[in-house]
Scaffold this active site. Structure first.
Site, short mmCIF file in Angstrom:
data_model
loop_
_atom_site.label_atom_id
_atom_site.label_comp_id
_atom_site.label_asym_id
_atom_site.label_seq_id
_atom_site.Cartn_x
_atom_site.Cartn_y
_atom_site.Cartn_z
N ASN A 69 -56.40 50.05 -4.63
CA ASN A 69 -56.08 50.63 -3.31
C ASN A 69 -55.12 49.72 -2.54
O ASN A 69 -54.18 50.20 -1.89
CB ASN A 69 -57.35 50.80 -2.48
CG ASN A 69 -58.32 51.77 -3.09
OD1 ASN A 69 -57.95 52.63 -3.88
ND2 ASN A 69 -59.59 51.65 -2.74
N ARG A 112 -52.96 47.52 -3.74
CA ARG A 112 -51.60 47.55 -4.32
C ARG A 112 -50.89 48.85 -3.98
O ARG A 112 -49.71 48.85 -3.68
CB ARG A 112 -51.69 47.37 -5.86
CG ARG A 112 -51.68 45.92 -6.27
CD ARG A 112 -52.18 45.72 -7.67
NE ARG A 112 -53.64 45.76 -7.72
CZ ARG A 112 -54.35 45.59 -8.81
NH1 ARG A 112 -53.74 45.40 -9.97
NH2 ARG A 112 -55.66 45.63 -8.76
N ASP A 134 -59.94 50.88 -8.74
CA ASP A 134 -59.20 49.67 -8.40
C ASP A 134 -57.77 50.00 -7.97
O ASP A 134 -57.20 51.01 -8.40
CB ASP A 134 -59.18 48.77 -9.64
CG ASP A 134 -58.93 47.32 -9.27
OD1 ASP A 134 -58.80 47.00 -8.07
OD2 ASP A 134 -58.87 46.49 -10.20
N THR A 141 -71.46 44.06 -4.46
CA THR A 141 -72.16 42.95 -3.79
C THR A 141 -71.17 41.81 -3.51
O THR A 141 -71.43 40.99 -2.64
CB THR A 141 -73.32 42.43 -4.66
OG1 THR A 141 -72.85 42.26 -5.99
CG2 THR A 141 -74.48 43.40 -4.69
N LEU A 188 -73.25 69.25 -10.38
CA LEU A 188 -72.78 67.87 -10.51
C LEU A 188 -73.61 66.89 -9.66
O LEU A 188 -73.92 67.18 -8.50
CB LEU A 188 -71.31 67.85 -10.03
CG LEU A 188 -70.62 66.50 -9.94
CD1 LEU A 188 -70.39 65.91 -11.33
CD2 LEU A 188 -69.27 66.66 -9.21
N HIS A 227 -57.32 52.13 1.13
CA HIS A 227 -58.73 52.54 0.99
C HIS A 227 -58.94 53.96 1.51
O HIS A 227 -59.69 54.74 0.91
CB HIS A 227 -59.65 51.55 1.73
CG HIS A 227 -59.62 50.17 1.14
ND1 HIS A 227 -59.80 49.93 -0.21
CD2 HIS A 227 -59.41 48.95 1.70
CE1 HIS A 227 -59.72 48.63 -0.45
NE2 HIS A 227 -59.47 48.02 0.69
C1 FPP Z 1 -60.51 48.19 -4.97
O1 FPP Z 1 -59.21 48.21 -4.42
C2 FPP Z 1 -61.40 49.12 -4.37
C3 FPP Z 1 -62.57 48.85 -3.72
C4 FPP Z 1 -62.86 47.72 -2.83
C5 FPP Z 1 -63.70 49.78 -3.91
C6 FPP Z 1 -63.32 51.21 -3.85
C7 FPP Z 1 -63.12 51.65 -2.46
C8 FPP Z 1 -62.52 52.82 -2.16
C9 FPP Z 1 -62.00 53.78 -3.17
C10 FPP Z 1 -62.33 53.14 -0.72
C11 FPP Z 1 -63.34 54.07 -0.19
C12 FPP Z 1 -64.34 54.51 -1.17
C13 FPP Z 1 -65.47 55.15 -0.88
C14 FPP Z 1 -66.43 55.41 -1.97
C15 FPP Z 1 -65.81 55.60 0.48
P1 FPP Z 1 -58.59 46.79 -4.12
O2 FPP Z 1 -58.63 46.57 -2.64
O3 FPP Z 1 -59.30 45.73 -4.90
O4 FPP Z 1 -57.12 46.95 -4.62
P2 FPP Z 1 -56.16 45.76 -5.10
O5 FPP Z 1 -56.77 45.21 -6.36
O6 FPP Z 1 -54.86 46.45 -5.33
O7 FPP Z 1 -56.11 44.77 -3.98
#
Ligand code: FPP
Length: 227
Positions: free
Chosen positions: A18, A20, A16, A62, A131, A33
């Site tokens: 990305n 922020r 979680d 989902t 792994l 991301h």
């Molecule tokens: C949450 O950050 C993250 C996600 C939507 C899922 C995880 C995605 C990644 C790590 C990017 C790429 C990953 C892979 C596996 C290719 P958020 O956008 O909810 O952050 P926020 O809460 O700060 O807005």
């Protein structure tokens, strides 16, 4: 099934924060991301050097389809990048797996190019014995459990074992430690069956800043040696 060997821990990550991470730097969310995918690749490398047998990461839920179209497209393309890291995986004797809504199931929206990337990653790394990295893509735990319960009931009396046998990946062992970044002390819709009894490692750091030192803290928590 449980990862009873303490040298082969199962770490599950809710990545979680990305968005922020990016907005604190004045960057678009997509950059967060991108940094998140790179951080996951680092954690895969670090895990291969540590007593980790299974690493399971929540790549796309989902519920994530409702995000703005450009953001969804970007996250999907990052999955293609991640699943294409087969040389890295092979050099570390690591194999790729996937859990999520089956592509032939009603409601599946996974584009064919992501389906192909997943299939190729699994097949190109299937002989590795170290792994196991499982990416949860188009994954939701409740949907997984409803499907497992339906299939278990169709086959006979329902038991914990019969539900486990009908999960997306029945061979995925019990989670030893669940990591959630970004100061959110909650579980969301992730591996609800598999985390029974797991330790939980919450950290204020956003996912792109989660590094191998924090992984060590999470592992120490799981091994019962948290300092
Ligand atoms: C949450 O950050 C993250 C996600 C939507 C899922 C995880 C995605 C990644 C790590 C990017 C790429 C990953 C892979 C596996 C290719 P958020 O956008 O909810 O952050 P926020 O809460 O700060 O807005």
């Amino acid at each position: 099934m449980s990862s009873t060997n303490p040298q082969r821990l199962h770490v599950a990550c809710i990545m979680d924060g990305n968005g922020r991470w990016a907005s604190r730097r004045g960057l678009p969310r997509t950059e967060g991301h991108t940094a998140g995918e790179a951080a996951l690749a680092d954690i895969v490398r670090a895990s291969a050097d540590r007593p980790v047998g299974w690493l399971t990461a929540f790549g796309f839920s989902t519920e994530n389809w409702v995000r703005p179209r450009t953001e969804v497209r970007h996250i999907l393309s990052l999955h293609r990048r991640l699943f294409a890291r087969t040389e890295e995986m092979n050099s570390r004797n690591a194999r790729t797996r996937w859990i999520g809504r089956p592509f032939n199931e009603k409601g599946s929206r996974t584009p064919v190019y992501v389906q192909k990337a997943i299939a190729k990653a699994i097949s190109d790394t299937q002989d590795n014995t170290g792994l196991t990295v499982t990416i949860a893509f188009d994954y939701g735990s409740r949907a997984e459990l409803v499907r497992a319960a339906q299939r278990a009931m169709a086959a006979g009396p329902v038991s914990a074992a019969s539900i486990t046998q009908n999960l997306y990946d029945p061979t995925l062992p019990h989670v030893d430690v669940l990591v959630r970044t970004s100061g959110e002390a909650r579980i969301s819709n992730f591996l609800l069956w598999q985390i029974t009894g797991a330790r939980v490692f919450f950290t204020e750091r956003t996912w792109p800043d989660f590094d191998k030192n924090q992984l060590d803290e999470a592992l120490a928590l799981a091994s019962g040696h948290y300092a």
